[in-house]
Scaffold this motif. Structure first.
Motif, PDB file in Angstrom:
ATOM      1  N   ASP A   1     -29.190  40.169  62.780  1.00 39.21           N
ATOM      2  CA  ASP A   1     -30.433  39.534  62.327  1.00 39.21           C
ATOM      3  C   ASP A   1     -30.252  38.026  62.132  1.00 39.21           C
ATOM      4  OD1 ASP A   1     -30.985  42.388  60.239  1.00 39.21           O
ATOM      5  OD2 ASP A   1     -31.975  41.933  62.139  1.00 39.21           O
ATOM      6  N   THR A   2     -29.029  37.563  62.266  1.00 42.13           N
ATOM      7  CA  THR A   2     -28.757  36.129  62.113  1.00 42.13           C
ATOM      8  C   THR A   2     -29.520  35.332  63.165  1.00 42.13           C
ATOM      9  OG1 THR A   2     -26.576  36.491  61.150  1.00 42.13           O
ATOM     10  CG2 THR A   2     -26.973  34.359  62.228  1.00 42.13           C
TER      11      THR A   2
ATOM     12  N   GLN B   1     -34.974  33.128  66.610  1.00 46.70           N
ATOM     13  CA  GLN B   1     -34.189  32.712  67.766  1.00 46.70           C
ATOM     14  C   GLN B   1     -32.727  32.640  67.364  1.00 46.70           C
ATOM     15  OE1 GLN B   1     -35.493  29.094  69.699  1.00 46.70           O
ATOM     16  NE2 GLN B   1     -34.463  29.690  71.584  1.00 46.70           N
ATOM     17  N   ALA B   2     -31.950  33.524  67.938  1.00 51.58           N
ATOM     18  CA  ALA B   2     -30.511  33.508  67.706  1.00 51.58           C
ATOM     19  C   ALA B   2     -29.865  32.541  68.693  1.00 51.58           C
ATOM     20  CB  ALA B   2     -29.936  34.913  67.881  1.00 51.58           C
ATOM     21  N   ALA B   3     -28.677  32.093  68.365  1.00 46.13           N
ATOM     22  CA  ALA B   3     -27.962  31.136  69.207  1.00 46.13           C
ATOM     23  C   ALA B   3     -27.781  31.704  70.608  1.00 46.13           C
ATOM     24  CB  ALA B   3     -26.616  30.805  68.591  1.00 46.13           C
ATOM     25  N   GLY B   4     -28.204  30.933  71.594  1.00 42.98           N
ATOM     26  CA  GLY B   4     -28.033  31.336  72.978  1.00 42.98           C
ATOM     27  C   GLY B   4     -29.025  32.371  73.475  1.00 42.98           C
ATOM     28  N   LYS B   5     -30.020  32.689  72.664  1.00 49.62           N
ATOM     29  CA  LYS B   5     -31.003  33.709  73.055  1.00 49.62           C
ATOM     30  C   LYS B   5     -32.411  33.134  73.009  1.00 49.62           C
ATOM     31  CE  LYS B   5     -28.320  37.742  71.632  1.00 49.62           C
ATOM     32  NZ  LYS B   5     -28.349  39.024  70.877  1.00 49.62           N
ATOM     33  N   GLN B   6     -33.314  33.856  73.650  1.00 48.60           N
ATOM     34  CA  GLN B   6     -34.707  33.425  73.647  1.00 48.60           C
ATOM     35  C   GLN B   6     -35.372  33.774  72.317  1.00 48.60           C
ATOM     36  OE1 GLN B   6     -36.530  35.265  77.105  1.00 48.60           O
ATOM     37  NE2 GLN B   6     -36.156  33.425  78.312  1.00 48.60           N
ATOM     38  N   ARG B   7     -36.397  33.016  72.003  1.00 46.62           N
ATOM     39  CA  ARG B   7     -37.165  33.299  70.801  1.00 46.62           C
ATOM     40  C   ARG B   7     -37.905  34.619  70.994  1.00 46.62           C
ATOM     41  NH1 ARG B   7     -40.494  28.405  68.162  1.00 46.62           N
ATOM     42  NH2 ARG B   7     -38.417  27.539  68.508  1.00 46.62           N
TER      43      ARG B   7
ATOM     44  N   GLN C   1     -33.073  29.002  58.513  1.00 48.90           N
ATOM     45  CA  GLN C   1     -31.886  29.730  58.976  1.00 48.90           C
ATOM     46  C   GLN C   1     -31.618  30.947  58.097  1.00 48.90           C
ATOM     47  OE1 GLN C   1     -29.633  29.001  61.680  1.00 48.90           O
ATOM     48  NE2 GLN C   1     -28.873  31.046  61.146  1.00 48.90           N
ATOM     49  N   VAL C   2     -31.405  32.069  58.750  1.00 52.43           N
ATOM     50  CA  VAL C   2     -30.961  33.276  58.061  1.00 52.43           C
ATOM     51  C   VAL C   2     -29.617  33.668  58.675  1.00 52.43           C
ATOM     52  CG1 VAL C   2     -31.384  35.727  57.655  1.00 52.43           C
ATOM     53  CG2 VAL C   2     -33.270  34.093  57.517  1.00 52.43           C
ATOM     54  N   THR C   3     -28.601  33.752  57.850  1.00 51.40           N
ATOM     55  CA  THR C   3     -27.267  34.120  58.306  1.00 51.40           C
ATOM     56  C   THR C   3     -26.797  35.348  57.540  1.00 51.40           C
ATOM     57  OG1 THR C   3     -26.743  31.809  58.773  1.00 51.40           O
ATOM     58  CG2 THR C   3     -24.898  33.349  58.650  1.00 51.40           C
ATOM     59  N   VAL C   4     -26.421  36.377  58.293  1.00 53.83           N
ATOM     60  CA  VAL C   4     -25.972  37.629  57.680  1.00 53.83           C
ATOM     61  C   VAL C   4     -24.503  37.829  58.035  1.00 53.83           C
ATOM     62  CG1 VAL C   4     -26.387  40.091  57.421  1.00 53.83           C
ATOM     63  CG2 VAL C   4     -28.294  38.556  57.967  1.00 53.83           C
ATOM     64  N   SER C   5     -23.659  37.840  57.026  1.00 52.46           N
ATOM     65  CA  SER C   5     -22.230  38.019  57.265  1.00 52.46           C
ATOM     66  C   SER C   5     -21.867  39.504  57.183  1.00 52.46           C
ATOM     67  CB  SER C   5     -21.426  37.225  56.250  1.00 52.46           C
ATOM     68  OG  SER C   5     -21.668  37.713  54.935  1.00 52.46           O
ATOM     69  N   SER C   6     -20.858  39.876  57.939  1.00 54.49           N
ATOM     70  CA  SER C   6     -20.442  41.292  57.970  1.00 54.49           C
ATOM     71  C   SER C   6     -19.418  41.599  56.886  1.00 54.49           C
ATOM     72  CB  SER C   6     -19.847  41.625  59.338  1.00 54.49           C
ATOM     73  OG  SER C   6     -18.770  40.773  59.624  1.00 54.49           O
TER      74      SER C   6
ATOM     75  N   GLY D   1     -34.860  31.092  53.501  1.00 50.61           N
ATOM     76  CA  GLY D   1     -33.683  31.413  54.297  1.00 50.61           C
ATOM     77  C   GLY D   1     -32.405  31.274  53.482  1.00 50.61           C
ATOM     78  N   GLY D   2     -31.299  31.708  54.082  1.00 50.86           N
ATOM     79  CA  GLY D   2     -30.034  31.571  53.387  1.00 50.86           C
ATOM     80  C   GLY D   2     -28.944  32.421  53.995  1.00 50.86           C
ATOM     81  N   LEU D   3     -27.815  32.460  53.290  1.00 47.84           N
ATOM     82  CA  LEU D   3     -26.650  33.238  53.710  1.00 47.84           C
ATOM     83  C   LEU D   3     -26.538  34.471  52.819  1.00 47.84           C
ATOM     84  CD1 LEU D   3     -23.936  33.623  55.210  1.00 47.84           C
ATOM     85  CD2 LEU D   3     -22.899  32.121  53.486  1.00 47.84           C
ATOM     86  N   VAL D   4     -26.515  35.631  53.452  1.00 51.02           N
ATOM     87  CA  VAL D   4     -26.405  36.881  52.714  1.00 51.02           C
ATOM     88  C   VAL D   4     -25.379  37.772  53.399  1.00 51.02           C
ATOM     89  CG1 VAL D   4     -28.784  36.793  51.849  1.00 51.02           C
ATOM     90  CG2 VAL D   4     -28.278  37.966  54.013  1.00 51.02           C
ATOM     91  N   GLN D   5     -25.033  38.857  52.724  1.00 51.32           N
ATOM     92  CA  GLN D   5     -24.121  39.831  53.308  1.00 51.32           C
ATOM     93  C   GLN D   5     -24.892  40.980  53.945  1.00 51.32           C
ATOM     94  OE1 GLN D   5     -21.483  40.938  50.081  1.00 51.32           O
ATOM     95  NE2 GLN D   5     -20.038  39.314  50.616  1.00 51.32           N
ATOM     96  N   ALA D   6     -24.241  41.661  54.849  1.00 49.32           N
ATOM     97  CA  ALA D   6     -24.866  42.816  55.488  1.00 49.32           C
ATOM     98  C   ALA D   6     -25.302  43.815  54.420  1.00 49.32           C
ATOM     99  CB  ALA D   6     -23.909  43.460  56.471  1.00 49.32           C
ATOM    100  N   GLY D   7     -26.513  44.326  54.595  1.00 47.27           N
ATOM    101  CA  GLY D   7     -27.065  45.268  53.637  1.00 47.27           C
ATOM    102  C   GLY D   7     -27.924  44.639  52.579  1.00 47.27           C
TER     103      GLY D   7
END
Length: 127
Positions: free
Chosen positions: A95-96, A39-45, A122-127, A9-15
């Motif tokens: 996809d975060t 599972q995104a924050a506030g959403k179901q798995r 955690q996978v975080t995709v920044s715009s 996992g990690g922090l990446v940019q869109a694309g």
């Protein structure tokens, strides 16, 4: 007892692309399915991708993908290593999420199938 170790996992940019791996260790007679959920924050798995055995010696895999990731994500399995991968391309901010590995396995001959979950990555995709 079977344990799963998730990596990647990690922090990446869109694309960008990212590959997750999940290695199973412990007493395993056979693996029936190796799945990726998120599972995104506030959403179901939700199920992202699944790779299932047909039970044959040569292991003909059945693959399933969520509509939202079709054409972008690919799951594969290394049978010798009891490891499943999730190759994620063209990542989007949506996809975060925390990505979880899940394995359905038979611990021993004549035993019932069991399910084990990974700790999540955690996978975080920044715009």
């Amino acid at each position: 007892q079977v344990q799963l170790q998730e990596l990647g996992g990690g922090l990446v940019q869109a694309g960008d692309s990212l590959t997750l791996s999940c290695a199973a260790s412990g007493r395993i007679f056979s693996i029936k399915a190796m799945n990726w959920y998120r599972q995104a924050a506030g959403k179901q798995r939700e199920l992202v991708a699944a790779i299932r055995s047909d039970g044959s010696v040569n292991y003909a895999a059945s693959l399933t993908y969520a509509d939202s990731v079709k054409g972008r994500f690919t799951t594969s399995r290394d049978i010798a290593k009891d490891t499943v991968y999730l190759q994620m391309n063209s990542l989007k901010p949506e996809d975060t999420a925390i990505y979880y590995c899940n394995v359905d396995y038979v611990p021993d001959l004549y035993k019932r199938p069991e399910t084990v979950w990974g700790q999540g990555t955690q996978v975080t995709v920044s715009s």
